[in-house]
Design a protein around this motif. Sequence first.
Motif, mmCIF file in Angstrom:
data_model
loop_
_atom_site.group_PDB
_atom_site.id
_atom_site.type_symbol
_atom_site.label_atom_id
_atom_site.label_comp_id
_atom_site.label_asym_id
_atom_site.label_seq_id
_atom_site.Cartn_x
_atom_site.Cartn_y
_atom_site.Cartn_z
ATOM 1 N N ARG A 25 0.829 -1.201 0.000
ATOM 2 C CA ARG A 25 0.000 0.000 0.000
ATOM 3 C C ARG A 25 0.866 1.254 0.000
ATOM 4 N N ILE A 26 1.956 1.222 0.717
ATOM 5 C CA ILE A 26 2.863 2.370 0.703
ATOM 6 C C ILE A 26 3.391 2.551 -0.716
ATOM 7 N N GLN A 27 3.726 1.446 -1.367
ATOM 8 C CA GLN A 27 4.231 1.497 -2.743
ATOM 9 C C GLN A 27 3.202 2.142 -3.679
ATOM 10 N N ASP A 28 1.921 1.911 -3.412
ATOM 11 C CA ASP A 28 0.864 2.468 -4.257
ATOM 12 C C ASP A 28 0.877 3.994 -4.266
ATOM 13 N N PHE A 29 1.442 4.604 -3.230
ATOM 14 C CA PHE A 29 1.416 6.058 -3.100
ATOM 15 C C PHE A 29 2.782 6.704 -3.265
ATOM 16 N N LYS A 30 3.754 5.978 -3.789
ATOM 17 C CA LYS A 30 5.098 6.539 -3.968
ATOM 18 C C LYS A 30 5.156 7.549 -5.097
ATOM 19 N N SER A 31 4.411 7.313 -6.138
ATOM 20 C CA SER A 31 4.446 8.182 -7.314
ATOM 21 C C SER A 31 3.714 9.486 -7.032
ATOM 22 N N GLY A 32 4.172 10.537 -7.651
ATOM 23 C CA GLY A 32 3.502 11.821 -7.515
ATOM 24 C C GLY A 32 2.581 12.114 -8.688
ATOM 25 N N GLU A 33 2.243 11.087 -9.457
ATOM 26 C CA GLU A 33 1.395 11.278 -10.625
ATOM 27 C C GLU A 33 -0.031 11.653 -10.207
ATOM 28 N N LEU A 34 -0.694 12.400 -11.066
ATOM 29 C CA LEU A 34 -2.048 12.879 -10.772
ATOM 30 C C LEU A 34 -2.994 11.736 -10.431
ATOM 31 N N GLN A 35 -2.905 10.642 -11.148
ATOM 32 C CA GLN A 35 -3.812 9.508 -10.899
ATOM 33 C C GLN A 35 -3.664 8.983 -9.465
ATOM 34 N N VAL A 36 -2.451 8.989 -8.940
ATOM 35 C CA VAL A 36 -2.212 8.532 -7.567
ATOM 36 C C VAL A 36 -2.859 9.507 -6.583
ATOM 37 N N LYS A 102 8.281 9.257 8.663
ATOM 38 C CA LYS A 102 8.379 10.137 7.501
ATOM 39 C C LYS A 102 9.327 9.569 6.449
ATOM 40 N N LYS A 103 10.337 8.831 6.885
ATOM 41 C CA LYS A 103 11.320 8.302 5.936
ATOM 42 C C LYS A 103 10.701 7.304 4.951
ATOM 43 N N LEU A 104 9.526 6.775 5.259
ATOM 44 C CA LEU A 104 8.850 5.854 4.344
ATOM 45 C C LEU A 104 8.041 6.573 3.267
ATOM 46 N N ILE A 105 7.910 7.886 3.407
ATOM 47 C CA ILE A 105 7.108 8.653 2.451
ATOM 48 C C ILE A 105 8.055 9.393 1.509
ATOM 49 N N PRO A 106 8.137 8.964 0.264
ATOM 50 C CA PRO A 106 9.054 9.634 -0.671
ATOM 51 C C PRO A 106 8.573 11.033 -1.039
ATOM 52 N N LYS A 107 9.524 11.885 -1.394
ATOM 53 C CA LYS A 107 9.166 13.229 -1.846
ATOM 54 C C LYS A 107 8.309 13.113 -3.093
ATOM 55 N N GLY A 108 7.294 13.942 -3.169
ATOM 56 C CA GLY A 108 6.376 13.924 -4.298
ATOM 57 C C GLY A 108 5.153 13.058 -4.055
ATOM 58 N N SER A 109 5.209 12.194 -3.050
ATOM 59 C CA SER A 109 4.072 11.327 -2.747
ATOM 60 C C SER A 109 2.932 12.148 -2.155
ATOM 61 N N PRO A 110 1.694 11.828 -2.517
ATOM 62 C CA PRO A 110 0.575 12.546 -1.909
ATOM 63 C C PRO A 110 0.479 12.325 -0.399
ATOM 64 N N LEU A 111 1.079 11.252 0.094
ATOM 65 C CA LEU A 111 1.066 11.019 1.545
ATOM 66 C C LEU A 111 1.796 12.127 2.292
ATOM 67 N N ARG A 112 2.759 12.777 1.634
ATOM 68 C CA ARG A 112 3.473 13.891 2.270
ATOM 69 C C ARG A 112 2.506 15.007 2.658
ATOM 70 N N GLN A 113 1.445 15.155 1.891
ATOM 71 C CA GLN A 113 0.471 16.200 2.195
ATOM 72 C C GLN A 113 -0.288 15.885 3.486
ATOM 73 N N LEU A 114 -0.453 14.606 3.794
ATOM 74 C CA LEU A 114 -1.134 14.223 5.043
ATOM 75 C C LEU A 114 -0.195 14.275 6.233
ATOM 76 N N PHE A 115 1.110 14.181 5.962
ATOM 77 C CA PHE A 115 2.075 14.116 7.062
ATOM 78 C C PHE A 115 2.200 15.479 7.726
ATOM 79 N N THR A 116 2.252 15.454 9.049
ATOM 80 C CA THR A 116 2.473 16.685 9.803
ATOM 81 C C THR A 116 3.342 16.356 11.014
#
Length: 127
Positions: A25-36, A102-116
């Motif tokens: 599931r983490i892999q599913d959100f690694k890309s920063g593509e619009l579809q993700v 945080k180290k599991l969330i790559p830059k550009g991932s939409p998960l970064r937006q949820l991280f605080t």
Amino acid sequence: MATNGSPTRTTSDQAKKETTPPIYRIQDFKSGELQVWQTMMDLLGFTEIFTSRNQCRKALKHTWVNIVDFFEAINTSSRPRFFANHYQLGRYTVRTGKFFPKKLIPKGSPLRQLFTNIVPRQGRDCD
């Protein structure tokens, strides 16, 4: 039950592993593509159609969700719990121990937006 007839016990390490979101599931959100980004918005329960990553970012600017809960909600086909602000999210995360590294969330991932950053650093308030 164990093979010798005694009940099995869950160790604290096993319990931690059970609350860790599956790597696929983490892999599913690694890309920063619009579809993700659009997939994440849909999983969060947004009904709007987002045509850019910036639209998604703006919609998520004041969205406070525990990332571990987000993954658990995906696995159970439910919606994660939303918080009114990052202070409430912070108290909940500290109380439940549901920290996401945080180290599991790559830059550009939409998960970064949820991280605080919810644990205040010395001399600073929560970001």
